[in-house]
Design a protein around this motif. Structure first.
Motif, PDB file in Angstrom:
ATOM      1  N   GLY A  20      -3.589  -7.685   2.483  1.00 58.28           N
ATOM      2  CA  GLY A  20      -3.681  -8.142   1.101  1.00 58.28           C
ATOM      3  C   GLY A  20      -2.884  -7.292   0.133  1.00 58.28           C
ATOM      4  O   GLY A  20      -1.872  -6.688   0.481  1.00 58.28           O
ATOM      5  N   SER A  21      -3.389  -7.213  -1.093  1.00 55.43           N
ATOM      6  CA  SER A  21      -2.687  -6.495  -2.160  1.00 55.43           C
ATOM      7  C   SER A  21      -2.829  -4.991  -1.976  1.00 55.43           C
ATOM      8  O   SER A  21      -3.536  -4.509  -1.090  1.00 55.43           O
ATOM      9  CB  SER A  21      -3.261  -6.918  -3.512  1.00 55.43           C
ATOM     10  OG  SER A  21      -4.607  -6.478  -3.615  1.00 55.43           O
ATOM     11  N   ASP A  22      -2.161  -4.250  -2.870  1.00 49.70           N
ATOM     12  CA  ASP A  22      -2.220  -2.788  -2.777  1.00 49.70           C
ATOM     13  C   ASP A  22      -3.619  -2.258  -3.051  1.00 49.70           C
ATOM     14  O   ASP A  22      -4.047  -1.282  -2.440  1.00 49.70           O
ATOM     15  CB  ASP A  22      -1.225  -2.163  -3.759  1.00 49.70           C
ATOM     16  CG  ASP A  22       0.203  -2.267  -3.270  1.00 49.70           C
ATOM     17  OD1 ASP A  22       0.383  -2.505  -2.057  1.00 49.70           O
ATOM     18  OD2 ASP A  22       1.136  -2.107  -4.091  1.00 49.70           O
ATOM     19  N   GLY A  82      -4.903  -0.807   6.391  1.00 53.60           N
ATOM     20  CA  GLY A  82      -4.826  -0.207   5.055  1.00 53.60           C
ATOM     21  C   GLY A  82      -3.513   0.468   4.729  1.00 53.60           C
ATOM     22  O   GLY A  82      -3.304   0.899   3.595  1.00 53.60           O
ATOM     23  N   MET A  83      -2.598   0.574   5.696  1.00 56.24           N
ATOM     24  CA  MET A  83      -1.320   1.224   5.421  1.00 56.24           C
ATOM     25  C   MET A  83      -0.427   0.329   4.578  1.00 56.24           C
ATOM     26  O   MET A  83      -0.470  -0.889   4.688  1.00 56.24           O
ATOM     27  CB  MET A  83      -0.610   1.580   6.727  1.00 56.24           C
ATOM     28  CG  MET A  83      -1.272   2.700   7.477  1.00 56.24           C
ATOM     29  SD  MET A  83      -0.316   3.341   8.838  1.00 56.24           S
ATOM     30  CE  MET A  83       0.011   1.926   9.813  1.00 56.24           C
ATOM     31  N   ALA A 107      -5.829  -0.178  -0.444  1.00 56.88           N
ATOM     32  CA  ALA A 107      -6.381   1.130  -0.798  1.00 56.88           C
ATOM     33  C   ALA A 107      -7.863   1.213  -0.448  1.00 56.88           C
ATOM     34  O   ALA A 107      -8.341   2.230   0.056  1.00 56.88           O
ATOM     35  CB  ALA A 107      -6.156   1.416  -2.277  1.00 56.88           C
ATOM     36  N   LYS A 108      -8.595   0.128  -0.695  1.00 50.23           N
ATOM     37  CA  LYS A 108     -10.023   0.116  -0.353  1.00 50.23           C
ATOM     38  C   LYS A 108     -10.224   0.165   1.157  1.00 50.23           C
ATOM     39  O   LYS A 108     -11.111   0.868   1.656  1.00 50.23           O
ATOM     40  CB  LYS A 108     -10.686  -1.132  -0.924  1.00 50.23           C
ATOM     41  CG  LYS A 108     -10.843  -1.088  -2.426  1.00 50.23           C
ATOM     42  CD  LYS A 108     -11.483  -2.354  -2.949  1.00 50.23           C
ATOM     43  CE  LYS A 108     -11.573  -2.333  -4.461  1.00 50.23           C
ATOM     44  NZ  LYS A 108     -12.144  -3.577  -4.996  1.00 50.23           N
TER      45      LYS A 108
END
Length: 183
Positions: free
Chosen positions: A58-60, A50-51, A64-65
């Motif tokens: 994947g995408s931002d 997630g960093m 974030a999730k």
């Protein structure tokens, strides 16, 4: 059985201790601590994915999730650890202050305090992780902020006034301050 033989060939055997014969509160504490370690491991892996600096995930929005999931897993890990330490400490203090308890009494040791501190840090870290990710998604762009654009207009107006100002003894203000004047 486990047997011990000394130098005089005297043998002493006793039944092998089973984990199932332990008290229920010790089994519950062990289970909670194993769950806390396992959740912490998976939370660390989710945090790596997630960093923003990693290319995996994947995408931002997806990152974030994943990072928010890592924060929740860290919070659960801290709660499991806190519950296990508190359950064991409760049993120790209850037995210590019970006047009818005649077996060996234990006191709170450093391991419990380290467990509480680690659990607290894990919970705090998970909360900070969740809030830092949610802040990054809700921020307005820096240049779209009204206060920032008003500040830019004010700086431009002051710089324009200084550019047109000339005094004979000091020379041109523009040549003295040029573009890097701080007002």
């Amino acid at each position: 059985k486990t047997c011990v033989t000394d130098s005089t060939s005297v043998s002493n055997c006793k039944n092998f201790p089973s984990m199932l014969t332990l008290n229920s509160y010790i089994q519950a504490c062990r289970g909670l601590m194993i769950a806390a370690v396992s959740l912490g491991f998976f939370g660390s892996i989710f945090a790596l994915f997630g960093m923003k600096c990693t290319k995996v995930g994947g995408s931002d929005k997806a990152k974030a999730k994943i990072a928010c999931l890592a924060g929740i897993v860290f919070i659960l890990s801290g709660l499991c650890s806190m519950t296990g330490c508190s359950l064991y400490a409760n049993k120790i203090t209850t037995e210590f202050f019970d006047p009818l308890f005649v077996e060996q009494k234990y006191e709170l040791g450093a391991a419990l305090f380290i467990g509480w501190a680690g659990a607290s840090l894990c919970i705090i870290g998970g909360v900070i992780f969740c809030f830092s990710i949610s802040d990054n998604n809700n921020k307005t762009p820096r240049y779209g902020n009204r206060k920032y654009s008003a500040l830019l207009k004010t700086k431009y107006a002051v710089h324009k006034i200084l550019r047109t100002l000339k005094t004979p003894e000091l020379g041109s203000v523009r040549t003295r301050f040029d573009k890097n004047a701080y007002v």
